[in-house]
Each structure stands twice: as C-alpha cells, then as structure tokens.
Write an enzyme that holds these catalytic residues in place. Structure first.
Site, PDB file in Angstrom:
ATOM      1  N   GLU A 132       0.819  -1.222   0.000  1.00 46.79           N
ATOM      2  CA  GLU A 132       0.000   0.000   0.000  1.00 46.79           C
ATOM      3  C   GLU A 132       0.852   1.272   0.000  1.00 46.79           C
ATOM      4  OE1 GLU A 132      -2.740   0.335   3.298  1.00 46.79           O
ATOM      5  OE2 GLU A 132      -3.614   2.176   2.513  1.00 46.79           O
ATOM      6  N   LYS A 175      -2.409  -2.053  -3.203  1.00 48.48           N
ATOM      7  CA  LYS A 175      -3.472  -1.228  -2.613  1.00 48.48           C
ATOM      8  C   LYS A 175      -3.077   0.244  -2.753  1.00 48.48           C
ATOM      9  CE  LYS A 175      -5.964  -0.281   1.675  1.00 48.48           C
ATOM     10  NZ  LYS A 175      -6.664  -0.863   2.811  1.00 48.48           N
TER      11      LYS A 175
HETATM   12  P1  13P Z   1      -9.276   4.242   3.945  1.00 45.56           P
HETATM   13  O1  13P Z   1     -10.114   3.445   2.979  1.00 45.56           O
HETATM   14  O2  13P Z   1     -10.062   4.865   5.043  1.00 45.56           O
HETATM   15  O3  13P Z   1      -8.351   5.199   3.238  1.00 45.56           O
HETATM   16  O4  13P Z   1      -8.325   3.230   4.673  1.00 45.56           O
HETATM   17  C1  13P Z   1      -7.666   2.268   3.968  1.00 45.56           C
HETATM   18  C2  13P Z   1      -6.547   1.780   4.741  1.00 45.56           C
HETATM   19  O5  13P Z   1      -6.452   0.628   5.020  1.00 45.56           O
HETATM   20  C3  13P Z   1      -5.535   2.744   5.181  1.00 45.56           C
HETATM   21  O6  13P Z   1      -4.352   2.065   5.450  1.00 45.56           O
END
Ligand code: 13P
Length: 340
Positions: free
Chosen positions: A177, A219
C-alpha cells in the site's frame, strides 16, 4: 515460497466480485474516530465495535477478506469466540496490518517513512500460525511544495519490498500500500505524475527483492485532485487518469488492485470504482477492487455511536456499503442503490 498457494489466496479474496474490509485502524486512529462521535475510547468499546463488524449478517457475500490489527486479531466476541475464528467460519480470509506506523523521515521535513521491519519475520510467523493469510503495510507519500522527495519515495518503496518478500516467505500474501495522500491543493495531473513515479519505484524495488508479483496485491490511492484543489474532476476524469496511470506502471502479473478510499465519501469512492470498471473492466489485466476502511465503515460507525440498540442498523449499513462496492466492481453501481 509456495507461489501457487499465494495465488490461490489472492484469488479467494476477490472471487465473486468481493473486496476487502480494512478494519485495521490503530488504537490511536480508532480512538480519534470514536472521540468525534462521543464514543468512549476504551479497549472494550473498540472490541464491541469490531464484534459488530465481524458478525454482520451476510457480510461474506461481498467481503472476501478482513484486515485486522494486532489488538483485534487477539480479541474475542463477548461469548469468547476469537474474531479470527468468526471470520474463517464465515468464509472471510483474515489479514493483518504489520507495519508499525509512519514516522518522521530524518532529513526530510514534512515527510514520513513507515517503520516495522525489525522483528517482522517472527511476527509474520506468529500471525500465520494464528490463521492470517495476508498482510498489509501502508506507506504515506505527501504532495506539497517540492514534495515528495526522491529520498522519501525510495525509502518507502524499499521498505514495502522488504516487507513483501518476508510475507511471501511466511506464506502470507502481501498487500502493498503506497498511498499518495489527498491532503493539499494539488491538481489531478500532479497526483497522476506522483502516483506514476511512486508505483514505478515500488515495482522496481519489488523486482529487486524478488517478490512474486502473482502472489501480491497492490493497494493504491485513486488518482484524484487534492481536497483543497479548487478544480475537482468528474467521475470519468478520475477513472481515465487512474486507469491510464496504472496501465503504464503496474505489471500485468499482479492479480488485483484494491483501492484505499483515502477520505473520499463512501458514495464517491463507490462511484469512482464503478466508473473505472464500467469503462475499462473488459480490457484490464488485473481486477479493480476495493480495500476500504472509512468508505465502508463510516456510515455504520455513525449509526452505532457506541449503543447496543443500534447494532443491527449499523450492521445493515456496513453490509449495504460492501454490496455497493461489489456492484461497483461489476460496473453496476448507481445512485439508485443508495435509496434503501
Ligand atoms: P481508507 O479506505 O479509510 O483510506 O483506509 C484504507 C486503509 O487501510 C488505510 O491504510
């Protein structure tokens, strides 16, 4: 490393147009969200809220995996059943956030680097034994005056790749991510340029660390203009900018891209995902799915407010959002779905 097993896990998470429920807020973040709604910021309130989430009737029809945090993976329902068992029995794959948070990056004012590599190998082993089959690590990249710096992008990409390689060795599918955050006055085009550079650097580091792309999930953020930007793009402009950026930067071997919501409203996040799938789905090498926290949970949290009497209504709101996002994966979401 058993790549076939990793691929199978990745496939299971997104089968039947499902997506991920990110419910891995750290204690600090969870408490902040509770405070805004007047909910007590206690261990028990957090446990009760997470029980509400994992026991929502019908959740597994649209959610293939749930990301927990260290506190939650060790918690139980009030009757003593571990949450992880509840998820597995419902057919939802348990995942775990394993980073230790974003800290100031030395020598780079206003920039952060995500920590947590020390001791990670042993923690991954423990989580696997507990039943987790995928993991998450979030890096934060801010856009601003002269930002992001190369040093920030590089340090975060390298840590993501080291984490991903360790996960695969431990039998966990890494959710990688790199989040380009929405705060600021930047334009859609600036976000596209930064997202492109971040993704190229992340994949170069993943390659260097010998991560099997078939056994990971990306992600990312959607390509959006900053929250303080005067010109906000249309749904189609976001879909075009995001998909075109990813087609250039994300290898076809990656099975799934599961977006974070990043602070968009729940409806807007669904509408953006829908626009991408409606227009491009048939010609993409990877699935475009969701791994939302706020955009799935926020309406439910606002209904619950810490009161037992609101649990059922909150669960219905949670499952509704999950279904809207499942429809968005099919390109079949519409504003009509919101009129329940
Ligand atoms: P949000 O969808 O609220 O941005 O959170 C995703 C997430 O896992 C942040 O690390």
């Amino acid at each position: 490393m058993n790549v076939q097993q990793l691929e199978e896990t990745a496939r299971a998470l997104f089968a039947h147009d499902k997506g991920l429920l990110a419910m891995d807020e750290s204690t600090g973040t969870c408490n902040k969200r509770f405070e805004k709604l007047g909910i007590p910021q206690t261990f028990e309130a957090r446990r009760a809220y997470r029980e509400l989430l994992v026991t929502s009737p019908g959740l597994s029809e649209s959610i293939g995996g749930a990301i927990l945090c260290d506190e939650t993976i060790r918690q139980q329902k009030s009757d003593g059943t571990p949450f992880i068992k509840v998820l597995i029995e419902a057919g939802i794959v348990p995942g775990i956030k394993v980073d230790a948070g974003a800290k100031e990056l030395a020598g780079h004012p206003s920039e952060k680097v995500t920590e947590g590599l020390d001791g990670l190998r042993d923690r991954l082993h423990e989580y696997f034994q507990m039943g987790a089959r995928f993991a998450k690590w979030r890096a934060m990249i801010a856009i601003g005056d002269g930002l992001p710096s190369w040093g920030c992008i590089e340090a975060n990409a390298h840590a993501l790749a080291r984490y991903a390689a360790l996960c695969q060795q431990a039998g966990l599918v890494p959710v990688v991510e790199p989040e380009v955050i929405m705060d600021g006055g930047h334009t859609l085009q600036q976000c596209r340029v930064v997202t492109d550079e971040v993704l190229r650097t992340v994949f170069s580091e993943l390659f260097a660390q010998r991560v099997a792309l078939e056994g990971m999930i990306l992600k990312p953020n959607m390509v959006l203009s900053g929250t303080a930007c005067a010109s906000q793009p249309t749904l189609d402009e976001v879909a075009d900018a995001t998909v075109n950026c990813f087609l250039r930067a994300v290898p076809a071997a990656v099975p799934a891209i599961a977006f974070l919501s990043g602070g968009q409203s729940a409806e807007l996040a669904s509408a953006h995902l829908n626009a991408m799938n409606m227009r491009f789905k048939s010609r993409l090498p990877w699935v475009l799915a969701f791994s939302f926290a706020r955009a799935i949970q926020q309406p439910a949290l606002e209904i619950w407010k810490g009161h037992e009497a609101n649990i059922l209504a909150a669960q219905q709101a949670l499952v509704h959002r999950a279904r809207c996002n499942q429809a968005a994966r099919r390109g079949e979401y519409s504003a009509e779905m919101e009129k329940r």
